[in-house]
Scaffold this active site. Structure first.
Site, PDB file in Angstrom:
ATOM      1  N   HIS A  69       0.783  -1.230   0.000  1.00  0.00           N
ATOM      2  CA  HIS A  69       0.000   0.000   0.000  1.00  0.00           C
ATOM      3  C   HIS A  69       0.818   1.285   0.000  1.00  0.00           C
ATOM      4  O   HIS A  69       0.272   2.354  -0.250  1.00  0.00           O
ATOM      5  CB  HIS A  69      -0.913   0.039   1.244  1.00  0.00           C
ATOM      6  CG  HIS A  69      -0.174   0.377   2.506  1.00  0.00           C
ATOM      7  ND1 HIS A  69       0.567  -0.551   3.196  1.00  0.00           N
ATOM      8  CD2 HIS A  69      -0.042   1.548   3.178  1.00  0.00           C
ATOM      9  CE1 HIS A  69       1.114   0.030   4.249  1.00  0.00           C
ATOM     10  NE2 HIS A  69       0.763   1.300   4.267  1.00  0.00           N
ATOM     11  N   ARG A  70       2.116   1.213   0.261  1.00  0.00           N
ATOM     12  CA  ARG A  70       2.888   2.447   0.421  1.00  0.00           C
ATOM     13  C   ARG A  70       3.037   3.195  -0.895  1.00  0.00           C
ATOM     14  O   ARG A  70       3.270   2.601  -1.944  1.00  0.00           O
ATOM     15  CB  ARG A  70       4.265   2.145   1.006  1.00  0.00           C
ATOM     16  CG  ARG A  70       4.212   1.816   2.481  1.00  0.00           C
ATOM     17  CD  ARG A  70       5.575   1.911   3.127  1.00  0.00           C
ATOM     18  NE  ARG A  70       5.500   1.580   4.535  1.00  0.00           N
ATOM     19  CZ  ARG A  70       5.309   2.457   5.514  1.00  0.00           C
ATOM     20  NH1 ARG A  70       5.165   3.730   5.223  1.00  0.00           N
ATOM     21  NH2 ARG A  70       5.253   2.067   6.770  1.00  0.00           N
TER      22      ARG A  70
END
Length: 350
Positions: A202-203
């Site tokens: 998700h980063r």
């Protein structure tokens, strides 16, 4: 005495559960939910499963640019602080909610308590790195999860009211792992224990770079194992934007985000974890599950030093090799004794 806690993102809900239980034995606690994570699978289910008291204030900020989101939070939090006049403002981690809460309190001279202080990736391209540095420098009480975090603060001349109390996420895992064992998610997905790879991603450093995402997806295609991916809504949108078709990855089950207990069960029963999440790196470590981290650096250097975590970035060859590399299955305890929440409460009571 009155404490206001600011939370807004999934990892903060997990951390807040044990700390709130401990605080409320001695303090009046009010909770502000910024709404940074607002999907029911990313927010509501955590309050229900972890028995976190319902927020006293909900800001419903939602998604937007970093500046707009942080500014809106800061404005609203300041109004609440002026109304409530708490003795402390407590924040967790490194999100925009963290920074907004800390700045709002510091500017009107309310002592700031930062839980998970002192973490550094030394990569200022990460928005999280900016948030954690700024928050640490305006905080009055800094609760560190490891000795490395204490040393990081000392290197920046922050030494007053710095405490290594261990990791509150370890408190949460110890408290909830038996409950997680009752989760039916393994059976519901039709997978076998220790026979799948768990993926989270998700980063922004990965999802906002199409070349990195393509390389990571290419690696997933080469891994001939069952793979389970609870996909973050933002990641899903980026993949669609890049025209990446996950149906082309053999053995992959893509599922919606799951609650904390289901996620803990997925980590517990995985053969390995592939992630860019700091929280999932730690949960894997606590549960003796080998981890492959899809980043070039990590704040949790102890997990790497103790052979539990391999840093591979977005290099497809490194990712595949790491998944097939034999791993240790037991790691030394470096994150405290699972009683960080009580330690925080005792210090603040003094």
């Amino acid at each position: 005495m009155k404490i206001i806690t600011v939370i807004g993102a999934r990892p903060q809900f997990i951390k807040a559960a044990p700390v709130s239980r401990a605080l409320r034995k001695h303090f009046d606690e009010l909770i502000i939910h910024t709404g940074q994570h607002y999907d029911s699978n990313m927010s509501d289910i955590f309050f229900e499963e972890l028995n976190i008291p319902k927020p006293d204030y909900h800001l419903h900020v939602g998604s937007s640019s970093h500046g707009k989101q942080t500014g809106e939070m800061l404005t609203n939090i300041e109004e609440i602080l002026m109304k409530e006049s708490p003795d402390y403002l407590l924040v967790y981690g490194d999100t925009n909610s963290t920074l907004a809460g800390a700045l709002a309190a510091a500017k009107i001279h309310i002592p700031v308590v930062h839980i998970e202080a002192g973490l550094r990736s030394f990569n200022k391209k990460m928005p999280e790195e900016i948030n954690r540095i700024m928050t640490d420098h305006v905080s009055d009480y800094l609760f560190c999860p490891t000795e490395t975090a204490v040393k990081n603060l000392k290197a920046e001349n922050i030494t007053k009211n710095v405490f290594n109390i261990g990791d509150v996420m370890y408190d949460a895992v110890l408290y909830n792992r038996n409950l997680a064992g009752n989760s039916k998610i393994i059976q519901n997905l039709g997978i076998n224990s220790k026979d799948y790879i768990l993926i989270t991603l998700h980063r922004a450093e990965n999802t906002d770079d199409p070349n990195k995402m393509l390389a990571i997806i290419d690696a997933f295609k080469e891994i001939e194992k069952t793979k389970v991916w609870p996909i973050h809504p933002r990641t899903k949108n980026k993949l669609e934007q890049y025209g990446i078709n996950l149906n082309e990855i053999p053995g992959l089950q893509v599922i919606d985000p799951v609650g904390y207990l289901d996620m803990l069960r997925l980590v517990m029963d995985a053969e390995k974890v592939m992630t860019d999440s700091g929280g999932v790196q730690k949960e894997a470590y606590f549960l003796n599950i080998p981890c492959v981290t899809l980043r070039d650096e990590t704040e949790w250097v102890e997990t790497v030093e103790n052979g539990a975590n391999l840093l591979v970035g977005s290099d497809a060859k490194k990712i595949v090799n790491a998944v097939y590399q034999p791993s240790n299955s037991s790691y030394p305890s470096v994150f405290g004794d699972g009683k960080a929440s009580e330690a925080i409460t005792k210090i603040l009571m003094k």
